[in-house]
Design an enzyme around this catalytic site. Structure first.
Site: not given
Ligand code: SF4
Length: 411
Positions: A136-137, A140, A153, A158, A317, A354
Site C-alpha cells: 500500500r505504501y 514497504r 481481539c 483483519r 478502524d 487509518d
Molecule cells: S491480528 Fe487481530 S486478533 Fe490477532 S492479535 Fe492482532 S488485533 Fe488481535
C-alpha cells in the site's frame, strides 16, 4: 481485581489511581493452580488449553452477561473465541465493564454492522498483488504469515481472515510472497504480521527471516505481534536467539491497557530488549478500555518501564460490528492534549486514523499552530500560552528569538 476503565469509580485522586494502575502484578494461576510450573510456563500448553468454546467460558465465568453469552454463541461465525489461560486470569469476572474482558469476550453487538463499517476497512485486499502481501505504501510491504493468534481481539481489523471463522481460507505461500519482494527493488522494509508471526516455530521463523534478509534491497524487518501480552511464555531465550540473528529487526507489540503489562510481560519484553530488539507499541483507542487520560497515561508510562516506546495510537478502524468498542476522535484528541508536554515525550505515541478504504495512516493532532503566514507562525504550548515564531521563505528568522505574546492581542 478492579476495573480501571473508569477513573471516577471511587478509587481516589487521579494521582492515586495512576500509581495503582502502574503497579506490576503477576497474572497468577487462577483456575489453573494445580497445573505444574513446567506446563504453565510452556507456550504450547497455553495454546493447547485456550478457552475456545462457550461451555468452557461459561464454566470458568458463570457471570457472563446475556450480551456476552449470546455473542459467544455466534462468535465462531465472525471471529473465533480464543483466550489463553494466562490472559484469562487478567479478567475480572465480577466486573462486566472490565477492560480486559471487553477486548476478548464476544458480545452480541458484534453482529450489528453500522452502514459505514466494513469487513476490510483498510482496503488491504485491494492492495494485495499476491495473496499474503499488502503493498500500500511505496517502499514497504505487509507480509501476512498466518491467520492464527494466541487470543482474538474483538475489534480486530483483519477479522475477515484471522481465525478463519468467516471461511476466508488464508493459506500463505511464502515462496510467492518472497518472490514478489525479490522482484520489487523499491521494497526496503518488510512487516511480518497476520495473525501472529510469533506463533510460527523457531525453525520456520528463522528460515523465513533468513530468506527475507538474503534479498539485497530489504534493509529492515519488522514483526507485529501481541504475543508478549497474550502469551509471554512464547518469548523464550531460544526465540530471542533466532530474532537477534536477523538484525536490523524491530518488534511492534500491541498493548491497550496497563493491566496487560504484568511482571510476566515485563520479563518477556526485557528478554527481547536484551537481545537488541528495538520495541515499539501500537494501541487501539477503545471505549471503556483506554479512553480515559489516566488509563492511557499509566499504559504509556508502564510501557517505557518495560523498555517499549509507544509508537502509534490508532483510532479504531471501521471494522464491522465494532461500534460498541469505538471511542470518538474527540476523546482521542483530548487524550493527546493531556499527554503532550504533560509527560515524557518518549511516552507520547502518534495518534492516527487509518483512512477508510486504504488511504493509509493519517496523523491526527490537536491544533498547536493557531496562525500561519509567510512570515510567522503562532503556536500555543501545552499550557495554552501563545508564542510567535518568526519565519521566512529562505529559513532566515526575521527576529532574533521567539517572542511571547499577549493572548488578547492574538485572539
Ligand atoms: S491480528 Fe487481530 S486478533 Fe490477532 S492479535 Fe492482532 S488485533 Fe488481535
Amino acid at each position: 481485581m478492579h476495573s480501571e476503565s473508569s477513573a471516577g469509580n471511587g478509587s481516589g485522586s487521579p494521582d492515586v489511581l495512576l500509581a495503582r494502575l502502574k503497579e506490576f502484578h503477576s497474572a497468577g494461576r487462577g483456575f489453573w493452580s494445580d497445573v505444574p510450573d513446567r506446563d504453565w510456563n510452556s507456550w504450547h500448553w497455553q495454546l493447547k488449553n485456550r478457552i475456545v468454546s462457550l461451555s468452557q467460558l461459561h464454566r470458568l465465568m458463570p457471570t457472563l452477561s446475556p450480551e456476552e453469552y449470546a455473542g459467544t454463541q455466534l462468535a465462531n461465525t465472525k471471529l473465533a473465541l480464543g483466550i489463553t489461560p494466562y490472559f484469562f486470569n487478567l479478567i475480572d469476572p465480577a466486573d462486566e465493564t472490565c477492560p480486559i474482558r471487553r477486548q476478548v469476550i464476544p458480545r452480541i453487538e458484534e453482529t450489528r454492522t453500522a452502514p459505514w463499517e466494513m469487513t476490510d476497512p483498510c482496503g488491504e485486499d485491494s492492495h494485495s498483488p499476491v495473496p499474503g502481501v499488502v503493498h500500500r505504501y511505496p517502499d514497504r510491504v505487509l507480509f501476512l504469515v498466518t491467520d492464527r493468534c494466541a487470543s482474538y481481539c474483538r475489534y480486530c481489523t483483519r477479522s475477515r481472515l484471522v481465525s478463519n471463522a468467516t471461511g476466508y481460507d488464508f493459506h500463505p505461500d511464502f515462496a510467492r510472497q518472497i518472490d514478489y519482494i525479490r522482484q520489487h527493488p523499491e521494497v526496503r522494509d518488510v512487516l511480518l504480521s497476520g495473525g501472529d508471526p510469533l506463533l510460527l516455530s523457531d525453525e520456520k521463523l528463522d528460515h523465513l527471516l533468513r530468506q527475507l534478509r538474503a534479498i539485497p534491497h530489504v534493509e529492515f524487518l519488522r514483526i507485529g505481534t501481541r504475543i508478549p501480552v497474550f502469551l509471554p511464555q512464547r518469548i523464550t531465550p531460544e526465540l530471542c536467539e533466532v530474532l537477534r540473528r536477523h538484525h536490523p529487526l524491530f518488534v511492534s507489540i500491541h498493548s491497550n491497557h496497563p493491566r496487560e503489562l504484568t511482571t510476566e510481560a515485563r520479563e518477556a519484553l526485557g528478554r527481547m530488549a536484551d537481545s537488541g530488539i528495538p520495541l515499539g507499541n501500537q494501541s487501539v483507542l477503545l471505549r471503556d478500555v483506554n479512553d480515559q487520560l489516566v488509563v492511557m497515561l499509566a499504559l504509556l508510562q508502564k510501557l517505557l518501564m518495560c523498555r517499549v516506546k509507544p509508537y502509534y495510537l490508532y483510532q479504531c478502524d471501521l471494522i464491522a460490528g465494532s461500534a460498541h468498542l469505538r471511542a470518538s476522535v474527540r476523546q482521542g484528541l483530548e487524550i493527546m492534549e493531556g499527554l503532550r508536554g504533560h509527560t515524557t515525550g518518549y511516552a507520547v505515541p502518534q495518534y492516527v486514523i487509518d483512512a477508510p478504504g486504504g488511504g493509509g495512516k493519517v496523523p491526527i493532532n490537536p491544533d498547536y499552530i493557531l496562525k500561519r503566514s509567510k512570515e510567522r507562525v503562532v503556536v500555543r504550548n501545552f499550557e495554552g500560552k501563545l508564542f510567535e515564531y518568526p519565519d521566512a521563505m529562505d529559513g532566515t528568522p526575521l527576529a532574533p528569538a521567539p517572542v511571547e505574546l499577549e493572548e488578547a492581542e492574538l485572539v
